[in-house]
Design a protein around this motif. Structure first.
Motif, PDB file in Angstrom:
ATOM      1  N   LEU A  60     -19.162  34.367  21.960  1.00 13.97           N
ATOM      2  CA  LEU A  60     -17.961  34.995  22.524  1.00 13.97           C
ATOM      3  C   LEU A  60     -16.699  34.496  21.836  1.00 13.97           C
ATOM      4  O   LEU A  60     -15.765  35.266  21.576  1.00 13.97           O
ATOM      5  N   ARG A  61     -16.662  33.201  21.536  1.00 12.31           N
ATOM      6  CA  ARG A  61     -15.496  32.634  20.849  1.00 12.31           C
ATOM      7  C   ARG A  61     -15.384  33.169  19.420  1.00 12.31           C
ATOM      8  O   ARG A  61     -14.279  33.411  18.924  1.00 12.31           O
ATOM      9  N   ILE A  62     -16.518  33.337  18.764  1.00 14.97           N
ATOM     10  CA  ILE A  62     -16.520  33.894  17.401  1.00 14.97           C
ATOM     11  C   ILE A  62     -15.980  35.319  17.411  1.00 14.97           C
ATOM     12  O   ILE A  62     -15.163  35.701  16.566  1.00 14.97           O
ATOM     13  N   LEU A  63     -16.432  36.110  18.376  1.00 11.52           N
ATOM     14  CA  LEU A  63     -15.953  37.494  18.474  1.00 11.52           C
ATOM     15  C   LEU A  63     -14.448  37.510  18.729  1.00 11.52           C
ATOM     16  O   LEU A  63     -13.713  38.312  18.129  1.00 11.52           O
ATOM     17  N   HIS A  64     -13.995  36.628  19.610  1.00  9.33           N
ATOM     18  CA  HIS A  64     -12.558  36.548  19.914  1.00  9.33           C
ATOM     19  C   HIS A  64     -11.767  36.204  18.657  1.00  9.33           C
ATOM     20  O   HIS A  64     -10.721  36.811  18.380  1.00  9.33           O
ATOM     21  N   LYS A  65     -12.262  35.247  17.882  1.00  6.62           N
ATOM     22  CA  LYS A  65     -11.572  34.862  16.651  1.00  6.62           C
ATOM     23  C   LYS A  65     -11.517  36.013  15.661  1.00  6.62           C
ATOM     24  O   LYS A  65     -10.531  36.180  14.932  1.00  6.62           O
ATOM     25  N   ASP A  99     -20.459  39.075   5.460  1.00  3.09           N
ATOM     26  CA  ASP A  99     -19.932  38.005   4.616  1.00  3.09           C
ATOM     27  C   ASP A  99     -18.803  37.246   5.302  1.00  3.09           C
ATOM     28  O   ASP A  99     -18.421  36.162   4.867  1.00  3.09           O
ATOM     29  N   SER A 100     -18.247  37.815   6.356  1.00  4.12           N
ATOM     30  CA  SER A 100     -17.177  37.168   7.116  1.00  4.12           C
ATOM     31  C   SER A 100     -17.323  37.568   8.577  1.00  4.12           C
ATOM     32  O   SER A 100     -18.094  38.480   8.919  1.00  4.12           O
ATOM     33  N   LEU A 101     -16.576  36.905   9.440  1.00  3.35           N
ATOM     34  CA  LEU A 101     -16.691  37.187  10.868  1.00  3.35           C
ATOM     35  C   LEU A 101     -16.299  38.619  11.210  1.00  3.35           C
ATOM     36  O   LEU A 101     -16.858  39.226  12.129  1.00  3.35           O
ATOM     37  N   LYS A 102     -15.367  39.183  10.474  1.00  2.00           N
ATOM     38  CA  LYS A 102     -14.933  40.558  10.767  1.00  2.00           C
ATOM     39  C   LYS A 102     -16.037  41.573  10.471  1.00  2.00           C
ATOM     40  O   LYS A 102     -16.001  42.699  10.988  1.00  2.00           O
ATOM     41  N   ASP A 103     -17.019  41.182   9.663  1.00  2.00           N
ATOM     42  CA  ASP A 103     -18.130  42.081   9.353  1.00  2.00           C
ATOM     43  C   ASP A 103     -19.131  42.188  10.502  1.00  2.00           C
ATOM     44  O   ASP A 103     -20.111  42.941  10.406  1.00  2.00           O
ATOM     45  N   LEU A 104     -18.885  41.462  11.601  1.00  2.00           N
ATOM     46  CA  LEU A 104     -19.808  41.496  12.734  1.00  2.00           C
ATOM     47  C   LEU A 104     -19.703  42.782  13.538  1.00  2.00           C
ATOM     48  O   LEU A 104     -20.584  43.081  14.349  1.00  2.00           O
ATOM     49  N   ARG A 105     -18.657  43.540  13.344  1.00  2.00           N
ATOM     50  CA  ARG A 105     -18.487  44.788  14.101  1.00  2.00           C
ATOM     51  C   ARG A 105     -19.728  45.677  13.946  1.00  2.00           C
ATOM     52  O   ARG A 105     -20.195  45.940  12.850  1.00  2.00           O
ATOM     53  N   GLY A 145     -15.732  28.279  11.750  1.00  2.00           N
ATOM     54  CA  GLY A 145     -14.392  27.696  11.784  1.00  2.00           C
ATOM     55  C   GLY A 145     -13.884  27.285  13.155  1.00  2.00           C
ATOM     56  O   GLY A 145     -12.690  27.082  13.339  1.00  2.00           O
ATOM     57  N   LEU A 146     -14.792  27.132  14.121  1.00  2.00           N
ATOM     58  CA  LEU A 146     -14.411  26.750  15.481  1.00  2.00           C
ATOM     59  C   LEU A 146     -15.001  25.391  15.828  1.00  2.00           C
ATOM     60  O   LEU A 146     -16.054  25.013  15.303  1.00  2.00           O
ATOM     61  N   ARG A 147     -14.344  24.675  16.699  1.00  2.00           N
ATOM     62  CA  ARG A 147     -14.886  23.409  17.166  1.00  2.00           C
ATOM     63  C   ARG A 147     -15.988  23.685  18.176  1.00  2.00           C
ATOM     64  O   ARG A 147     -15.777  24.419  19.143  1.00  2.00           O
ATOM     65  N   ASP A 148     -17.157  23.089  17.960  1.00  2.00           N
ATOM     66  CA  ASP A 148     -18.304  23.410  18.813  1.00  2.00           C
ATOM     67  C   ASP A 148     -19.091  22.159  19.209  1.00  2.00           C
ATOM     68  O   ASP A 148     -20.291  22.220  19.458  1.00  2.00           O
TER      69      ASP A 148
END
Length: 353
Positions: free
Chosen positions: A159-164, A136-142, A221-224
């Motif tokens: 890679l940028r998503i993981l970094h964020k 449901d959120s980027l942190k749930d990608l773990r 939420g990143l510029r792409d």
């Protein structure tokens, strides 16, 4: 304008022989004057399928002051292969292919840059989530399986998503696969991966097809939105070809705004007739593409490129390098100036029609 066509395979990170133009230093190239006029006998081979259609639809194709051979290829891996074979002079791509080309010894330059006027509202990609993946959120990608395409914009975005999200590559399972067509959306729907960046019409089609089972997309939420015109250094080191590239950049810049300002023509001529999309999908895609923006200088573009280089280098063990070396700044103001001259009624060579 975001291209519909994606490249067919990830860029192979192998050593290769550099282009002939590799012997031209950045300092020497910067001092090489581009002729004021382009010879009508000069020929460029260009891989930019959407731009070919845009120039035809707008009536500008017949006004190009040099000869063009159109190659039906675009995207990093395909363009890189053609550059190495000395069979392509210019192509459309995102920011990542030129970075990987540098790491594989392919000497190239970026000669035009485009972004979107409101990238936060109209990102090129959203993160597609597989039914039942529990994301449901980027942190749930773990711990999740994420589609990954090295050498392409989608791979760098992952890679940028993981970094964020405060995650490392080791915190997830990256599943390498090409981003062509609907490969990612199919992989999500068939539970081959838990998440994948989706763009173009797949942003509409994927939730429509798999939404009832729980398939969805979430914002990253990143510029792409970075996109470029890209050339082998051997092309822009040739004065006559450099002059042709300069003229094409002018036509290219105007074509981006023509497409934005002529939605019906773009949908009918490009999305439906050329790409075989439904009118509904074409209208969605045109709205999704949003308003283009041509930067008047490249300082911010180069800073963003540097951040991408630094992140990929860190995550893949590659050697960091200066992003500025990827740009031929002789072309920096060409696109923006062409738009200004277009507004004032001048033609591509700065003369009143």
């Amino acid at each position: 304008m975001a291209l519909l066509a994606a490249s067919t395979a990830p860029l192979l990170l192998v050593s290769c022989t550099q282009q002939d133009g590799a012997g031209t230093s950045d300092a020497k190239l910067a001092k090489t004057e581009i002729p004021a006029k382009v010879s009508p006998k000069t020929t460029l081979t260009i891989g930019a399928p959407e731009d070919r259609v845009l120039l035809q639809l707008s009536g500008a194709a017949s006004k190009l002051p040099f000869k063009v051979k159109w190659a039906n290829i675009s995207g990093g891996p395909q363009c890189s292969e053609a550059f190495r074979a000395h069979s392509l002079d210019l192509c459309a791509s995102a920011e990542v292919p030129s970075i990987h080309a540098h790491w594989t010894g392919l000497d190239t330059k970026l000669v035009a840059a485009e972004t979107r006027k409101d990238p936060a509202k109209n990102p090129i990609y959203r993160l597609g989530i597989a039914p039942g993946a529990g994301i449901d959120s980027l942190k749930d990608l773990r711990g999740k399986r994420i589609a990954f395409s090295p050498g392409q914009a989608q791979g760098a975005l992952v890679l940028r998503i993981l970094h964020k999200a405060g995650l490392k590559k080791e915190d997830v399972k990256l599943v390498e696969m090409p981003s062509t067509g609907d490969v990612y959306s199919t992989a999500l729907g068939e539970h081959q991966v838990d998440a994948a960046p989706l763009g173009a019409v797949n942003l509409k089609r994927y939730p429509a097809k798999y939404g009832k089972q729980g398939g969805k997309t979430i914002a990253h939420g990143l510029r792409d939105d970075a996109s470029h015109l890209w050339a082998p250094t051997e092309t822009v080191a040739d004065p006559q070809k450099a002059a042709a590239v300069r003229e094409f950049v002018k036509f290219w810049a105007r074509a981006q705004f023509w497409a934005y300002e002529h939605p019906k023509e773009w949908v009918d001529g490009y999305a439906v007739k050329d790409q075989g999309l439904s009118r509904q999908d074409g209208e969605y895609l045109h709205k999704h593409n949003g308003e283009p923006e041509i930067p008047a200088d490249w300082d911010a573009v180069i800073r963003r490129q540097q951040k991408t280089i630094d992140l990929i280098a860190k995550e893949t063990g590659r050697k960091r390098f200066d992003a500025a070396t990827l740009f031929d700044r002789r072309f920096e103001h060409v696109a923006a100036d062409a738009l200004k001259s277009s507004d004032s009624g001048e033609d591509s060579e700065g003369e009143k029609p």
